[in-house]
Design an enzyme around this catalytic site. Structure first.
Site, PDB file in Angstrom:
ATOM      1  N   SER A 141     -10.892 -29.204 -18.193  1.00  0.00           N
ATOM      2  CA  SER A 141      -9.780 -28.721 -17.162  1.00  0.00           C
ATOM      3  C   SER A 141      -8.803 -29.935 -17.067  1.00  0.00           C
ATOM      4  O   SER A 141      -8.243 -30.384 -18.296  1.00  0.00           O
ATOM      5  CB  SER A 141     -10.029 -28.238 -15.930  1.00  0.00           C
ATOM      6  OG  SER A 141      -8.845 -27.453 -15.069  1.00  0.00           O
ATOM      7  N   ASP A 152      -2.110 -27.154 -17.209  1.00  0.00           N
ATOM      8  CA  ASP A 152      -3.460 -28.237 -17.268  1.00  0.00           C
ATOM      9  C   ASP A 152      -4.231 -28.147 -18.634  1.00  0.00           C
ATOM     10  O   ASP A 152      -3.801 -27.208 -19.423  1.00  0.00           O
ATOM     11  CB  ASP A 152      -4.302 -28.191 -16.126  1.00  0.00           C
ATOM     12  CG  ASP A 152      -5.178 -26.707 -16.031  1.00  0.00           C
ATOM     13  OD1 ASP A 152      -4.621 -25.768 -16.684  1.00  0.00           O
ATOM     14  OD2 ASP A 152      -6.251 -26.952 -15.526  1.00  0.00           O
ATOM     15  N   ASP A 185      -5.638 -22.847 -17.264  1.00  0.00           N
ATOM     16  CA  ASP A 185      -5.913 -21.607 -16.221  1.00  0.00           C
ATOM     17  C   ASP A 185      -5.308 -21.962 -15.170  1.00  0.00           C
ATOM     18  O   ASP A 185      -5.110 -20.963 -14.155  1.00  0.00           O
ATOM     19  CB  ASP A 185      -7.493 -21.725 -16.009  1.00  0.00           C
ATOM     20  CG  ASP A 185      -8.035 -22.957 -15.335  1.00  0.00           C
ATOM     21  OD1 ASP A 185      -7.138 -24.009 -15.383  1.00  0.00           O
ATOM     22  OD2 ASP A 185      -9.313 -22.784 -14.966  1.00  0.00           O
ATOM     23  N   ASP A 203      -6.851 -26.794 -19.870  1.00  0.00           N
ATOM     24  CA  ASP A 203      -7.352 -25.600 -20.200  1.00  0.00           C
ATOM     25  C   ASP A 203      -6.566 -24.489 -20.027  1.00  0.00           C
ATOM     26  O   ASP A 203      -6.711 -23.037 -20.304  1.00  0.00           O
ATOM     27  CB  ASP A 203      -8.762 -25.195 -20.008  1.00  0.00           C
ATOM     28  CG  ASP A 203      -8.865 -25.005 -18.520  1.00  0.00           C
ATOM     29  OD1 ASP A 203      -7.771 -25.620 -17.524  1.00  0.00           O
ATOM     30  OD2 ASP A 203      -9.925 -24.536 -18.042  1.00  0.00           O
TER      31      ASP A 203
END
Length: 452
Positions: free
Chosen positions: A103, A245, A249, A247
């Protein structure tokens, strides 16, 4: 022995704490688990996606080896946002989805997290069963090993990212013609799909930090480092800035004045927009204990209601599913629109913010101003252990003293990070100088008691 799975999968420094050997065992254990639970499918299909970290291909390969060693089918989607794997797991009838990502963490960390075939993160009980299989494999791997034509297979499907793009586009009917947008991809998983999405919708787009090379993910960019996005929004006189960010999400935004639109403000903007359309179920937004006092005031003033959970998007989602709510999220930018997705999706969040601004006919700063944020001070204290902090008398005394100083004018929240060796100390109230003093006193005690 501590639990292998944290609040968001298994994380650690790549090749030191999180090793390819462990990734292999996780892939193998998950395949054995899902084949055991399925009477009609002894060759479970599991889809894998990753972000742009240098260690991503190593873990992708190790997971694939583990899956195929147990007779499973590994579908490798390549670099895709985390929510894409949740979407594919459900829409393609996979037994599970696996994401290789840490992340917002720096590039040298990585992580492995699972989604079930329903698109939701695995329950704790299922993670515990997979972990028990991992531990068994570590001690003595006498479990099923297919041979000959029963060995599993690997299929590479990076073309799937186009299907995810179409899915994201389907979540709004608002065109962005005439809107100037700056997009910060954090040199992460959104770098390919999000620029294409925004251009398809007609945005006048400027893209920054979309040239990943393995070690620059989240490096002074993205949703945890908004400085360059603010500068670009002002330089290009944009209507809105968007930051993901690593990733993708999560999503944070910047208005045309360069002011941050954090997760609390996004929830207010999108929640009130949905209320006007009659699309906010129960007129309720779900948030966590970290939400700013101003968030509660803004929602209440608009006639809405708020439900509060522990920190963590999984707890937000649990509340939403249990009570039939359709919007929830965190100050950090993890926002869940359950009408569209089973998990937080930064791309969908960005489109909902852009749609709300476009529908309103107002500047983003006007919508951002619907909520007034009280000052919040947050200090992250690196610790050698998080165990026993709640029972530590010196820490509890420092917190009590801080609460007495603030009284009813604010609040203090101390909690451990679910993914890092940190104790987070937060204070909220009207006077930032006072908050800094209180937070630093508590943080000093935490460091003295639990520091490395």
């Amino acid at each position: 022995m501590s639990r292998l799975f944290g609040t968001d999968g298994v994380r650690g420094e790549a090749n030191l704490e999180l090793t390819p050997e462990l990734a292999y065992r996780l892939g193998r254990a998950a395949t054995l688990y899902f084949s055991e639970k399925s009477e009609d499918d002894k060759q479970p299909s599991i889809i894998i996606g990753r972000d742009t970290r240098i260690s991503g291909t190593m873990f992708e390969s190790a997971l694939s080896a583990g899956i195929t060693s147990a007779g499973g089918r590994a579908i490798v989607a390549g670099i895709v946002p985390t929510p894409a794997i949740a979407y594919f797991a459900k829409s393609m009838n996979m037994k599970a989805g696996i994401v290789v990502s840490a992340s917002h963490n720096p590039y040298y960390d990585n992580g492995i997290k699972f989604f079930g075939g329903d698109g939701y993160k695995l329950p704790d009980a299922v993670e515990d069963e997979i972990e028990s299989i991992v531990r068994h494999i570590e001690m003595h791997d006498d479990l099923y090993r297919p041979s000959c034509g029963n060995i599993g297979t690997v299929e590479f499907r990076h073309d799937l990212v186009k299907h995810y793009m179409e899915y994201v586009l389907s979540t709004t009917d608002v065109k962005l013609d005439g809107m100037k947008v700056v997009l910060d991809c954090a040199n992460g998983a959104a770098y390919e799909v999000m620029p294409a999405v925004l251009r398809r919708l007609g945005a006048d787009l400027t893209v920054i930090h979309a040239a990943p090379y393995g070690t620059n993910i989240n490096d002074n960019c993205g949703s945890t480092h908004l400085e360059s996005l603010k500068e670009a929004v002002l330089e290009y006189k944009a209507d809105l800035g968007i930051a993901h960010d690593g990733d993708a999400d999560r999503c944070l935004c910047v208005d045309e004045k360069g002011d941050v639109i954090d997760g609390d403000h996004i929830l207010v903007m999108c929640g009130l927009d949905r209320m006007k359309q009659g699309k906010l179920a129960n007129n309720t937004i779900v948030t966590t204990v970290m939400a700013n006092i101003g968030f509660h005031q803004a929602v209440k003033a608009a006639g809405g209601k708020v439900e509060v959970t522990k920190v963590g998007d999984r707890y937000v989602l649990e509340n939403m599913l249990e009570n039939g709510h359709c919007l929830g999220g965190e100050q950090s930018g993890h926002i869940i629109f359950s009408d569209f997705a089973t998990t937080g999706d930064g791309l969908i969040t960005a489109l909902q913010v852009l749609s709300a601004v476009k529908r309103s006919g107002k500047k983003a700063s006007v919508l951002n101003g619907m909520m007034t944020s009280y000052p919040q001070v947050l200090i992250n204290v690196t610790v050698g252990t998080k165990e026993g902090w709640e029972e530590n008398t010196a820490i509890t005394k420092a917190i009590d003293e801080g609460n007495q100083a603030l009284g009813e004018r604010g609040r203090i929240l101390v909690r451990p990070s679910g993914t890092e060796p940190l104790i987070r100390v937060m204070a909220e109230g009207p006077d930032e100088d006072e908050l800094n003093t209180i937070c630093n006193k508590i943080a000093d005690v935490v460091k003295s008691e639990l520091g490395k």
